[in-house]
Design a protein around this motif. Sequence first.
Motif, PDB file in Angstrom:
ATOM      1  N   THR A   1      14.931   5.252  19.956  1.00  0.00           N
ATOM      2  CA  THR A   1      14.296   5.736  21.179  1.00  0.00           C
ATOM      3  C   THR A   1      15.173   5.444  22.388  1.00  0.00           C
ATOM      4  O   THR A   1      15.374   6.309  23.253  1.00  0.00           O
TER       5      THR A   1
ATOM      6  N   PRO B   1      11.308  13.691  23.847  1.00  0.00           N
ATOM      7  CA  PRO B   1      10.281  13.352  22.849  1.00  0.00           C
ATOM      8  C   PRO B   1      10.325  14.248  21.623  1.00  0.00           C
ATOM      9  O   PRO B   1      10.060  13.788  20.502  1.00  0.00           O
TER      10      PRO B   1
ATOM     11  N   TYR C   1      10.577  12.665  17.859  1.00  0.00           N
ATOM     12  CA  TYR C   1       9.575  12.861  16.818  1.00  0.00           C
ATOM     13  C   TYR C   1      10.134  13.652  15.635  1.00  0.00           C
ATOM     14  O   TYR C   1       9.732  13.412  14.488  1.00  0.00           O
TER      15      TYR C   1
ATOM     16  N   ASN D   1       4.872  18.836  22.130  1.00  0.00           N
ATOM     17  CA  ASN D   1       5.716  18.557  23.292  1.00  0.00           C
ATOM     18  C   ASN D   1       6.469  19.800  23.735  1.00  0.00           C
ATOM     19  O   ASN D   1       6.546  20.103  24.937  1.00  0.00           O
TER      20      ASN D   1
ATOM     21  N   LYS E   1       2.956  13.048  28.441  1.00  0.00           N
ATOM     22  CA  LYS E   1       3.903  12.047  27.947  1.00  0.00           C
ATOM     23  C   LYS E   1       3.367  10.631  28.182  1.00  0.00           C
ATOM     24  O   LYS E   1       3.508   9.759  27.320  1.00  0.00           O
TER      25      LYS E   1
END
Length: 209
Positions: free
Chosen positions: A79, A103, A107, A158, A174
């Motif tokens: 991340t 994001p 993911y 997203n 978010k």
Amino acid sequence: MSETPEKQMKPWIKPALEMGPILAFFAGYIALRDHTFLIGGADYSGFVVMTAVFIPLLALSTLALWKLTGKLSAMQIMTLVLVVVFGGLTIWLNDERFFKMKPTMIYIMFGAILGLGLLRSKSYLSLVLGEVMPLDAEGWRKLEFRMMLFFFGLAVANEAIWRTMTTDAWVKFKTFGLPIAMLAFFMSQSGLMARHSTEEKAADKDAAE
């Protein structure tokens, strides 16, 4: 980093460090969203400015987690790397779309890693959550399959939100939508965790004896 034994700390510190930078980004964005900043001869929106603030905040919180716990998970490291890469592109190119795509990439990568583990009959999720959710092998396979689909679903969500809705809507999604979705997912898996918990099976066995 991940092999160092975990140190003891107060239970509220970890979530505070994890959510602190996200909430700071949200608060800063709300305060600066209607402002434009002239920096180095170029105009930067409040969103881009807060992206520049968010990157070091996340790096510092991740460093603090490492210092306090003695380890970092692969998800935390990945991340941070993706935030630096996509946040850096947002600042360099002065284009908020890169940070909004971040994001999605996170993911997709998490879902792909879990899918790879399923194909290889290896439980990567148990390496991260095994201490807090002791499950048998079948339980981990089912949970990882469901979480893989969940991560891919979050990636799609997203993309749909940042491409079709306002920046305000995306920031709220978010900041609040993703954590709530994650909490709801784990709550929905409570039955699976109960059925495949190795702790409960051990307790039942002891009671039977």
